[in-house]
Design a protein around this motif. Sequence first.
Motif, PDB file in Angstrom:
ATOM      1  N   LEU A  79      45.098  44.230  43.764  1.00  0.00           N
ATOM      2  CA  LEU A  79      44.683  43.706  42.462  1.00  0.00           C
ATOM      3  C   LEU A  79      43.188  43.938  42.224  1.00  0.00           C
ATOM      4  O   LEU A  79      42.787  44.395  41.149  1.00  0.00           O
ATOM      5  CB  LEU A  79      45.004  42.207  42.361  1.00  0.00           C
ATOM      6  CG  LEU A  79      46.486  41.852  42.203  1.00  0.00           C
ATOM      7  CD1 LEU A  79      46.695  40.361  42.409  1.00  0.00           C
ATOM      8  CD2 LEU A  79      47.018  42.296  40.845  1.00  0.00           C
ATOM      9  N   ASN A  80      42.371  43.624  43.215  1.00  0.00           N
ATOM     10  CA  ASN A  80      40.926  43.809  43.047  1.00  0.00           C
ATOM     11  C   ASN A  80      40.564  45.278  42.860  1.00  0.00           C
ATOM     12  O   ASN A  80      39.700  45.604  42.041  1.00  0.00           O
ATOM     13  CB  ASN A  80      40.156  43.193  44.213  1.00  0.00           C
ATOM     14  CG  ASN A  80      40.125  41.670  44.141  1.00  0.00           C
ATOM     15  OD1 ASN A  80      40.372  41.085  43.091  1.00  0.00           O
ATOM     16  ND2 ASN A  80      39.821  41.038  45.253  1.00  0.00           N
ATOM     17  N   ASP A  81      41.240  46.159  43.584  1.00  0.00           N
ATOM     18  CA  ASP A  81      40.998  47.602  43.426  1.00  0.00           C
ATOM     19  C   ASP A  81      41.348  48.067  42.019  1.00  0.00           C
ATOM     20  O   ASP A  81      40.801  49.048  41.522  1.00  0.00           O
ATOM     21  CB  ASP A  81      41.805  48.414  44.450  1.00  0.00           C
ATOM     22  CG  ASP A  81      41.241  48.308  45.866  1.00  0.00           C
ATOM     23  OD1 ASP A  81      40.125  47.757  46.038  1.00  0.00           O
ATOM     24  OD2 ASP A  81      41.928  48.765  46.796  1.00  0.00           O
ATOM     25  N   ALA A  82      42.269  47.349  41.353  1.00  0.00           N
ATOM     26  CA  ALA A  82      42.707  47.723  40.009  1.00  0.00           C
ATOM     27  C   ALA A  82      42.003  46.919  38.905  1.00  0.00           C
ATOM     28  O   ALA A  82      42.372  47.018  37.741  1.00  0.00           O
ATOM     29  CB  ALA A  82      44.225  47.533  39.900  1.00  0.00           C
ATOM     30  N   GLY A  83      41.000  46.125  39.274  1.00  0.00           N
ATOM     31  CA  GLY A  83      40.189  45.474  38.265  1.00  0.00           C
ATOM     32  C   GLY A  83      40.398  43.986  38.054  1.00  0.00           C
ATOM     33  O   GLY A  83      39.748  43.390  37.201  1.00  0.00           O
ATOM     34  N   TRP A  84      41.304  43.370  38.806  1.00  0.00           N
ATOM     35  CA  TRP A  84      41.478  41.919  38.707  1.00  0.00           C
ATOM     36  C   TRP A  84      40.414  41.217  39.542  1.00  0.00           C
ATOM     37  O   TRP A  84      39.734  41.841  40.356  1.00  0.00           O
ATOM     38  CB  TRP A  84      42.856  41.503  39.236  1.00  0.00           C
ATOM     39  CG  TRP A  84      43.968  41.598  38.249  1.00  0.00           C
ATOM     40  CD1 TRP A  84      44.451  40.610  37.450  1.00  0.00           C
ATOM     41  CD2 TRP A  84      44.789  42.751  37.958  1.00  0.00           C
ATOM     42  NE1 TRP A  84      45.505  41.063  36.691  1.00  0.00           N
ATOM     43  CE2 TRP A  84      45.728  42.372  36.982  1.00  0.00           C
ATOM     44  CE3 TRP A  84      44.802  44.066  38.429  1.00  0.00           C
ATOM     45  CZ2 TRP A  84      46.685  43.243  36.472  1.00  0.00           C
ATOM     46  CZ3 TRP A  84      45.740  44.931  37.926  1.00  0.00           C
ATOM     47  CH2 TRP A  84      46.661  44.526  36.952  1.00  0.00           C
ATOM     48  N   ARG A  85      40.298  39.894  39.385  1.00  0.00           N
ATOM     49  CA  ARG A  85      39.473  39.047  40.251  1.00  0.00           C
ATOM     50  C   ARG A  85      40.437  38.171  41.025  1.00  0.00           C
ATOM     51  O   ARG A  85      40.953  37.181  40.498  1.00  0.00           O
ATOM     52  CB  ARG A  85      38.512  38.168  39.438  1.00  0.00           C
ATOM     53  CG  ARG A  85      37.373  38.945  38.811  1.00  0.00           C
ATOM     54  CD  ARG A  85      36.428  38.019  38.051  1.00  0.00           C
ATOM     55  NE  ARG A  85      37.127  37.325  36.962  1.00  0.00           N
ATOM     56  CZ  ARG A  85      37.167  36.006  36.800  1.00  0.00           C
ATOM     57  NH1 ARG A  85      36.546  35.199  37.615  1.00  0.00           N
ATOM     58  NH2 ARG A  85      37.837  35.463  35.775  1.00  0.00           N
ATOM     59  N   ALA A  86      40.720  38.566  42.259  1.00  0.00           N
ATOM     60  CA  ALA A  86      41.713  37.862  43.072  1.00  0.00           C
ATOM     61  C   ALA A  86      41.115  37.453  44.404  1.00  0.00           C
ATOM     62  O   ALA A  86      40.207  38.104  44.919  1.00  0.00           O
ATOM     63  CB  ALA A  86      42.937  38.763  43.291  1.00  0.00           C
ATOM     64  N   ALA A  87      41.647  36.357  44.947  1.00  0.00           N
ATOM     65  CA  ALA A  87      41.240  35.870  46.266  1.00  0.00           C
ATOM     66  C   ALA A  87      42.471  35.427  47.039  1.00  0.00           C
ATOM     67  O   ALA A  87      43.428  34.903  46.457  1.00  0.00           O
ATOM     68  CB  ALA A  87      40.252  34.717  46.134  1.00  0.00           C
ATOM     69  N   ASN A  88      42.427  35.635  48.339  1.00  0.00           N
ATOM     70  CA  ASN A  88      43.515  35.267  49.232  1.00  0.00           C
ATOM     71  C   ASN A  88      43.377  33.795  49.616  1.00  0.00           C
ATOM     72  O   ASN A  88      42.288  33.342  49.970  1.00  0.00           O
ATOM     73  CB  ASN A  88      43.442  36.145  50.491  1.00  0.00           C
ATOM     74  CG  ASN A  88      44.690  36.087  51.323  1.00  0.00           C
ATOM     75  OD1 ASN A  88      45.723  35.600  50.902  1.00  0.00           O
ATOM     76  ND2 ASN A  88      44.590  36.616  52.536  1.00  0.00           N
ATOM     77  N   VAL A  89      44.463  33.042  49.533  1.00  0.00           N
ATOM     78  CA  VAL A  89      44.449  31.638  49.952  1.00  0.00           C
ATOM     79  C   VAL A  89      44.638  31.603  51.471  1.00  0.00           C
ATOM     80  O   VAL A  89      45.686  31.985  51.990  1.00  0.00           O
ATOM     81  CB  VAL A  89      45.545  30.826  49.232  1.00  0.00           C
ATOM     82  CG1 VAL A  89      45.530  29.382  49.721  1.00  0.00           C
ATOM     83  CG2 VAL A  89      45.342  30.893  47.717  1.00  0.00           C
ATOM     84  N   ALA A  90      43.599  31.169  52.175  1.00  0.00           N
ATOM     85  CA  ALA A  90      43.584  31.170  53.642  1.00  0.00           C
ATOM     86  C   ALA A  90      44.730  30.332  54.211  1.00  0.00           C
ATOM     87  O   ALA A  90      44.948  29.206  53.792  1.00  0.00           O
ATOM     88  CB  ALA A  90      42.255  30.627  54.151  1.00  0.00           C
ATOM     89  N   GLY A  91      45.483  30.933  55.121  1.00  0.00           N
ATOM     90  CA  GLY A  91      46.560  30.211  55.783  1.00  0.00           C
ATOM     91  C   GLY A  91      47.849  30.111  54.999  1.00  0.00           C
ATOM     92  O   GLY A  91      48.851  29.609  55.496  1.00  0.00           O
TER      93      GLY A  91
END
Length: 110
Positions: free
Chosen positions: A75-87
Amino acid sequence: MFGVNVPVVEVSAVPGDGYLLDVREQDEWRAGHAPHAVHIPLGELAQRAGEVPRDRQVYVICRVGGRSAQAVQALNDAGWRAANVAGGMSAWALAGREMTSETDAAPEVI
Protein backbone atom coordinates in the motif's frame (compact mmCIF):
# COMPACT_ATOMS: atom_id res chain seq x y z
CA MET A 1 12.34 -9.07 2.51
CA PHE A 2 9.12 -7.63 3.91
CA GLY A 3 8.98 -5.53 7.02
CA VAL A 4 12.32 -3.73 6.84
CA ASN A 5 10.92 -0.24 6.30
CA VAL A 6 7.33 -0.86 7.32
CA PRO A 7 5.84 1.67 9.76
CA VAL A 8 4.54 -0.02 12.91
CA VAL A 9 2.04 1.15 15.53
CA GLU A 10 1.15 -0.45 18.84
CA VAL A 11 -2.38 -1.81 19.34
CA SER A 12 -3.02 0.91 21.92
CA ALA A 13 -2.21 3.61 19.34
CA VAL A 14 -4.96 2.57 16.90
CA PRO A 15 -7.75 5.15 17.35
CA GLY A 16 -11.30 3.89 17.84
CA ASP A 17 -12.38 5.70 14.68
CA GLY A 18 -9.27 4.71 12.70
CA TYR A 19 -9.51 2.83 9.40
CA LEU A 20 -8.52 -0.70 10.42
CA LEU A 21 -7.91 -3.09 7.51
CA ASP A 22 -7.94 -6.79 8.42
CA VAL A 23 -6.11 -8.89 5.80
CA ARG A 24 -6.68 -12.32 7.36
CA GLU A 25 -8.56 -15.18 5.74
CA GLN A 26 -12.34 -15.59 5.98
CA ASP A 27 -12.24 -18.25 8.73
CA GLU A 28 -9.98 -16.06 10.89
CA TRP A 29 -12.27 -13.05 10.34
CA ARG A 30 -15.39 -15.03 11.23
CA ALA A 31 -13.82 -16.28 14.49
CA GLY A 32 -13.04 -12.80 15.77
CA HIS A 33 -12.24 -9.29 14.59
CA ALA A 34 -12.34 -5.67 15.65
CA PRO A 35 -15.94 -4.40 15.37
CA HIS A 36 -15.22 -1.58 12.92
CA ALA A 37 -12.51 -3.30 10.88
CA VAL A 38 -12.80 -3.68 7.12
CA HIS A 39 -12.06 -7.18 5.81
CA ILE A 40 -10.04 -7.62 2.62
CA PRO A 41 -7.99 -10.85 2.63
CA LEU A 42 -4.36 -10.29 1.59
CA GLY A 43 -4.86 -12.41 -1.53
CA GLU A 44 -7.62 -10.04 -2.70
CA LEU A 45 -5.93 -6.75 -1.80
CA ALA A 46 -4.38 -6.10 -5.21
CA GLN A 47 -7.79 -6.33 -6.90
CA ARG A 48 -9.67 -4.50 -4.13
CA ALA A 49 -7.17 -1.77 -3.19
CA GLY A 50 -9.53 0.86 -4.61
CA GLU A 51 -11.83 0.18 -1.64
CA VAL A 52 -9.14 1.44 0.78
CA PRO A 53 -9.26 5.21 1.37
CA ARG A 54 -6.22 7.19 0.26
CA ASP A 55 -7.11 10.31 2.26
CA ARG A 56 -6.49 8.90 5.75
CA GLN A 57 -4.12 6.72 7.74
CA VAL A 58 -4.73 3.00 7.25
CA TYR A 59 -3.96 0.57 10.09
CA VAL A 60 -3.38 -2.96 8.78
CA ILE A 61 -3.80 -6.05 10.94
CA CYS A 62 -3.50 -9.83 10.56
CA ARG A 63 -2.97 -12.57 13.15
CA VAL A 64 0.55 -11.68 14.30
CA GLY A 65 1.94 -9.17 11.78
CA GLY A 66 3.51 -10.96 8.82
CA ARG A 67 0.75 -10.66 6.24
CA SER A 68 -0.14 -7.15 7.36
CA ALA A 69 3.50 -6.09 6.92
CA GLN A 70 3.31 -7.27 3.30
CA ALA A 71 0.07 -5.34 2.80
CA VAL A 72 1.51 -2.17 4.40
CA GLN A 73 4.58 -2.29 2.17
CA ALA A 74 2.46 -2.76 -0.96
CA LEU A 75 0.00 0.00 0.00
CA ASN A 76 2.73 2.49 0.92
CA ASP A 77 4.64 1.72 -2.29
CA ALA A 78 1.43 2.56 -4.18
CA GLY A 79 0.82 5.87 -2.41
CA TRP A 80 -1.28 5.05 0.65
CA ARG A 81 -0.34 5.96 4.25
CA ALA A 82 -0.42 2.61 6.03
CA ALA A 83 1.05 1.20 9.23
CA ASN A 84 1.31 -2.34 10.55
CA VAL A 85 -0.43 -3.06 13.87
CA ALA A 86 2.28 -4.67 16.01
CA GLY A 87 1.42 -8.18 17.15
CA GLY A 88 -1.76 -8.31 15.07
CA MET A 89 -5.06 -9.62 16.40
CA SER A 90 -3.17 -11.72 18.94
CA ALA A 91 -1.91 -8.51 20.57
CA TRP A 92 -5.32 -6.86 20.06
CA ALA A 93 -7.02 -9.62 22.06
CA LEU A 94 -4.33 -9.61 24.77
CA ALA A 95 -4.73 -5.84 25.13
CA GLY A 96 -8.44 -6.33 25.78
CA ARG A 97 -9.52 -4.32 22.74
CA GLU A 98 -13.12 -4.91 21.66
CA MET A 99 -13.79 -7.89 19.40
CA THR A 100 -16.80 -9.43 17.72
CA SER A 101 -17.37 -12.60 15.70
CA GLU A 102 -19.50 -13.69 12.79
CA THR A 103 -20.54 -16.86 14.62
CA ASP A 104 -22.54 -17.69 17.73
CA ALA A 105 -19.30 -18.35 19.62
CA ALA A 106 -17.34 -15.85 21.67
CA PRO A 107 -14.80 -13.96 19.54
CA GLU A 108 -11.35 -15.53 19.39
CA VAL A 109 -8.15 -15.25 17.38
CA ILE A 110 -7.39 -18.35 15.32
